[in-house]
Scaffold this motif. Structure first.
Motif, PDB file in Angstrom:
ATOM      1  N   UNK A  99     111.101  -2.031  89.378  1.00  0.00           N
ATOM      2  CA  UNK A  99     109.674  -1.198  88.837  1.00  0.00           C
ATOM      3  C   UNK A  99     108.780  -0.993  89.841  1.00  0.00           C
ATOM      4  N   UNK A 100     108.505  -1.907  90.870  1.00  0.00           N
ATOM      5  CA  UNK A 100     107.726  -1.628  91.906  1.00  0.00           C
ATOM      6  C   UNK A 100     108.117  -0.538  92.764  1.00  0.00           C
ATOM      7  N   UNK A 101     109.442  -0.229  92.872  1.00  0.00           N
ATOM      8  CA  UNK A 101     110.040   0.712  94.002  1.00  0.00           C
ATOM      9  C   UNK A 101     109.995   1.966  93.022  1.00  0.00           C
ATOM     10  N   UNK A 102     110.051   1.853  91.804  1.00  0.00           N
ATOM     11  CA  UNK A 102     110.101   3.112  90.885  1.00  0.00           C
ATOM     12  C   UNK A 102     108.848   3.884  90.713  1.00  0.00           C
ATOM     13  N   UNK A 103     107.883   2.828  90.464  1.00  0.00           N
ATOM     14  CA  UNK A 103     106.472   3.481  90.371  1.00  0.00           C
ATOM     15  C   UNK A 103     105.747   3.548  91.567  1.00  0.00           C
ATOM     16  N   UNK A 104     106.094   2.753  92.702  1.00  0.00           N
ATOM     17  CA  UNK A 104     105.622   3.093  93.664  1.00  0.00           C
ATOM     18  C   UNK A 104     105.497   4.501  94.569  1.00  0.00           C
ATOM     19  N   UNK A 105     106.504   5.119  94.155  1.00  0.00           N
ATOM     20  CA  UNK A 105     106.698   6.594  94.704  1.00  0.00           C
ATOM     21  C   UNK A 105     105.503   7.502  94.288  1.00  0.00           C
ATOM     22  N   UNK A 106     104.996   7.235  92.969  1.00  0.00           N
ATOM     23  CA  UNK A 106     103.892   8.039  92.470  1.00  0.00           C
ATOM     24  C   UNK A 106     102.519   7.603  92.949  1.00  0.00           C
ATOM     25  N   UNK A 107     102.661   6.500  93.882  1.00  0.00           N
ATOM     26  CA  UNK A 107     100.915   5.904  94.120  1.00  0.00           C
ATOM     27  C   UNK A 107     101.162   5.920  95.748  1.00  0.00           C
ATOM     28  N   UNK A 108     100.081   6.221  96.230  1.00  0.00           N
ATOM     29  CA  UNK A 108      99.748   6.220  97.939  1.00  0.00           C
ATOM     30  C   UNK A 108     100.497   4.977  98.467  1.00  0.00           C
ATOM     31  N   UNK A 110      99.791   2.853 100.694  1.00  0.00           N
ATOM     32  CA  UNK A 110      99.150   1.874 101.365  1.00  0.00           C
ATOM     33  C   UNK A 110      98.772   1.152 100.151  1.00  0.00           C
ATOM     34  N   UNK A 111      98.644   1.450  98.752  1.00  0.00           N
ATOM     35  CA  UNK A 111      98.449   0.682  97.631  1.00  0.00           C
ATOM     36  C   UNK A 111      99.639  -0.126  97.466  1.00  0.00           C
ATOM     37  N   UNK A 112     100.681   0.052  97.763  1.00  0.00           N
ATOM     38  CA  UNK A 112     101.921  -0.653  97.517  1.00  0.00           C
ATOM     39  C   UNK A 112     102.383  -1.460  98.622  1.00  0.00           C
ATOM     40  N   UNK A 113     101.727  -1.451  99.655  1.00  0.00           N
ATOM     41  CA  UNK A 113     102.138  -2.404 100.871  1.00  0.00           C
ATOM     42  C   UNK A 113     101.936  -3.982 100.378  1.00  0.00           C
ATOM     43  N   UNK A 114     100.612  -4.450  99.852  1.00  0.00           N
ATOM     44  CA  UNK A 114     100.772  -5.778  99.529  1.00  0.00           C
ATOM     45  C   UNK A 114     101.961  -6.310  98.814  1.00  0.00           C
ATOM     46  N   UNK A 195     107.130  -2.262 105.460  1.00  0.00           N
ATOM     47  CA  UNK A 195     105.883  -2.542 105.291  1.00  0.00           C
ATOM     48  C   UNK A 195     104.817  -1.982 106.378  1.00  0.00           C
ATOM     49  N   UNK A 196     105.596  -1.373 107.346  1.00  0.00           N
ATOM     50  CA  UNK A 196     104.855  -0.590 108.423  1.00  0.00           C
ATOM     51  C   UNK A 196     104.867   0.835 108.221  1.00  0.00           C
ATOM     52  N   UNK A 197     105.569   1.348 107.321  1.00  0.00           N
ATOM     53  CA  UNK A 197     105.648   2.869 107.038  1.00  0.00           C
ATOM     54  C   UNK A 197     104.521   3.149 106.026  1.00  0.00           C
ATOM     55  N   UNK A 198     103.803   3.912 106.257  1.00  0.00           N
ATOM     56  CA  UNK A 198     102.545   4.591 105.280  1.00  0.00           C
ATOM     57  C   UNK A 198     103.285   5.398 104.222  1.00  0.00           C
ATOM     58  N   UNK A 199     104.319   5.872 104.227  1.00  0.00           N
ATOM     59  CA  UNK A 199     104.991   6.949 103.074  1.00  0.00           C
ATOM     60  C   UNK A 199     105.845   6.191 102.243  1.00  0.00           C
ATOM     61  N   UNK A 200     105.498   6.541 101.119  1.00  0.00           N
ATOM     62  CA  UNK A 200     106.347   5.751  99.887  1.00  0.00           C
ATOM     63  C   UNK A 200     107.693   6.305  99.912  1.00  0.00           C
ATOM     64  N   UNK A 326      90.243  -0.138 123.083  1.00  0.00           N
ATOM     65  CA  UNK A 326      90.585  -0.798 121.620  1.00  0.00           C
ATOM     66  C   UNK A 326      90.406   0.305 120.611  1.00  0.00           C
ATOM     67  N   UNK A 327      91.258   0.631 119.848  1.00  0.00           N
ATOM     68  CA  UNK A 327      91.145   1.537 118.672  1.00  0.00           C
ATOM     69  C   UNK A 327      91.158   0.958 117.531  1.00  0.00           C
ATOM     70  N   UNK A 328      90.406   1.134 116.559  1.00  0.00           N
ATOM     71  CA  UNK A 328      90.181   0.538 115.199  1.00  0.00           C
ATOM     72  C   UNK A 328      91.357   1.226 114.443  1.00  0.00           C
ATOM     73  N   UNK A 329      92.002   0.406 113.584  1.00  0.00           N
ATOM     74  CA  UNK A 329      93.234   0.747 112.693  1.00  0.00           C
ATOM     75  C   UNK A 329      92.919   0.552 111.431  1.00  0.00           C
ATOM     76  N   UNK A 330      93.785   1.021 110.524  1.00  0.00           N
ATOM     77  CA  UNK A 330      93.654   0.730 109.009  1.00  0.00           C
ATOM     78  C   UNK A 330      94.074  -0.633 108.799  1.00  0.00           C
ATOM     79  N   UNK A 331      95.059  -1.031 109.478  1.00  0.00           N
ATOM     80  CA  UNK A 331      95.264  -2.563 109.262  1.00  0.00           C
ATOM     81  C   UNK A 331      94.882  -3.406 110.344  1.00  0.00           C
ATOM     82  N   UNK A 332      95.238  -2.859 111.610  1.00  0.00           N
ATOM     83  CA  UNK A 332      94.937  -3.862 112.668  1.00  0.00           C
ATOM     84  C   UNK A 332      94.662  -3.034 113.963  1.00  0.00           C
TER      85      UNK A 332
END
Length: 398
Positions: A99-108, A110-114, A195-200, A326-332
């Protein structure tokens, strides 16, 4: 749908092996019973490889198949993984992942990464259970079938009359566990890449690749068990070559995900004076994702310090000269070297160092801190909108 197909294919290779004492030993070499040890060996190799590719899916499907194929009076004596509480729990977790993988393709992404990070640790836990409580049972069954056909290794000429045979389980159980771990660590690298890829869509493609490989093994086993076993042996040999890189990726992914899921724990362990970093490109010949620390020496030189194989001697590599920011990142954060036209990202900090960028740059005498390119783009869009929507000043009253 792909996971369901893989589940059906995997059940083709999980039919319970007959008990060792049921194997005919008096049949002539041309009979089918003489071929049973080869089938048992092929099935065992294929089963271990399939479970290593996806431990939770493999153990759950093997357990459910053996439970339903066993007589009702014999189900209480089945191994633990064939009990309903074990494979039922595993199938419920697989449904949640589906269900996570099926519904995750419809959301950004980053919201599915946790949730992907939680699945990363679930994969580790499943592999730990499989390597300690499942693979040895399969290897023991394989050795019993081979011994039942008088396939033990004779050693009477070497050790005397008191010891005529070696128990094959002494060799097969360690070998099976090692083969399982080699294949699993390479399969686990896919979870880290997810978990490193930003694309569903990339996440779905990686899981499709792994599940398709599992389904292919099941289909080939249904056609020819020995061919599936040969394919699995090739996969094990390839995994042995890729295992060092996959191990580095697994360590990096575990530490990265732990800081995201447990931010308070990471903040307590943060040391901005000598931060934890991982190489992204090749730094002085080091392979990517080598873990270590950034340290400032007494002479003011910033170096990357690491241990070979995490436990051997400690070594230092000086950072290249030039502009280092040092470059600020989305996660690190990350360490960027060079000018904008020829810049490259050398090191990636753990997420626990978000908010410590200024401290890290000041202590290590770097050339400042900058925002991530995505953040700079958002800032530019925000400033443009602010300028477009800003009210014009009212004319002064006379």
């Amino acid at each position: 749908m792909i996971k369901v197909l893989a589940l059906l294919c995997l059940t083709l290779l999980t039919a319970p092996l007959p008990a060792a004492d049921e194997v005919e030993t008096v049949a002539p070499p041309s009979t089918q019973e003489q071929y049973l040890p080869g089938v048992a060996l092929s099935q065992g190799i294929t089963e271990i490889t399939g479970v290593a590719i996806s431990p939770l899916l493999g153990i759950s499907s093997v357990g459910a198949w053996r439970y339903w194929k066993s007589p009702a009076e014999a189900r209480s004596s089945l191994p633990w993984y064939a009990q309903p509480w074990a494979w039922g729990t595993g199938l419920c977790l697989l449904v949640l992942c589906f269900l996570k993988d099926s519904l995750g393709t419809a959301v950004p992404g980053l919201l599915k990464k946790p949730f992907d990070m939680v699945e990363l640790f679930e994969n580790k836990a499943s592999a730990l259970v499989a390597s300690g409580a499942f693979v040895p049972l399969v290897a023991a069954e394989m050795s019993k079938h081979l011994e039942a056909e008088k396939a033990a290794v004779p050693t009477a000429s070497l050790t005397g009359e008191t010891m005529a045979f070696i128990d094959l389980s002494w060799l097969m159980i360690p070998g099976a566990v090692i083969a399982f771990l080699l294949v699993w660590i390479c399969s686990h690298a896919i979870n880290v890449l997810i978990i490193l890829s930003p694309f569903s869509t990339v996440d779905a493609g990686l899981k499709l690749l792994r599940t398709g490989l599992l389904a292919m093994i099941g289909v080939i086993y249904a056609i020819a068990p020995w061919l599936a076993a040969a394919l699995c042996v090739v996969l094990i040999l390839v995994a042995a070559c890729l295992a060092p890189a996959a191990m580095r990726l697994a360590i990096f992914g575990a530490r990265f995900a732990a800081d995201i899921l447990l931010p308070s724990r990471g903040k307590r362990r943060a040391t901005p004076e000598n931060p934890h970093v991982f190489t992204l490109g090749r730094l002085a010949g080091l392979p990517p994702r080598t873990g270590g620390r950034l340290v400032l020496l007494d002479d003011g030189t910033a170096v990357f310090r690491y241990r070979r194989w995490c436990v051997l001697d400690e070594r230092t590599v000086p950072l290249p000269d030039g502009v280092r920011q040092v470059e600020k990142g989305i996660f690190s954060p990350s360490l960027v070297h060079g000018r904008e036209a020829e810049e490259s990202t050398l090191l990636l900090f753990l997420p626990r160092y978000r908010g410590h960028e200024e401290t890290v740059a000041g202590h290590l005498k770097l050339h400042g801190v900058r925002d991530h390119a995505m953040v700079r783009g958002f800032s530019a869009v925000k400033e443009w909108l602010r300028g477009m929507l800003r009210r014009r000043p009212e004319p002064a009253r006379l």
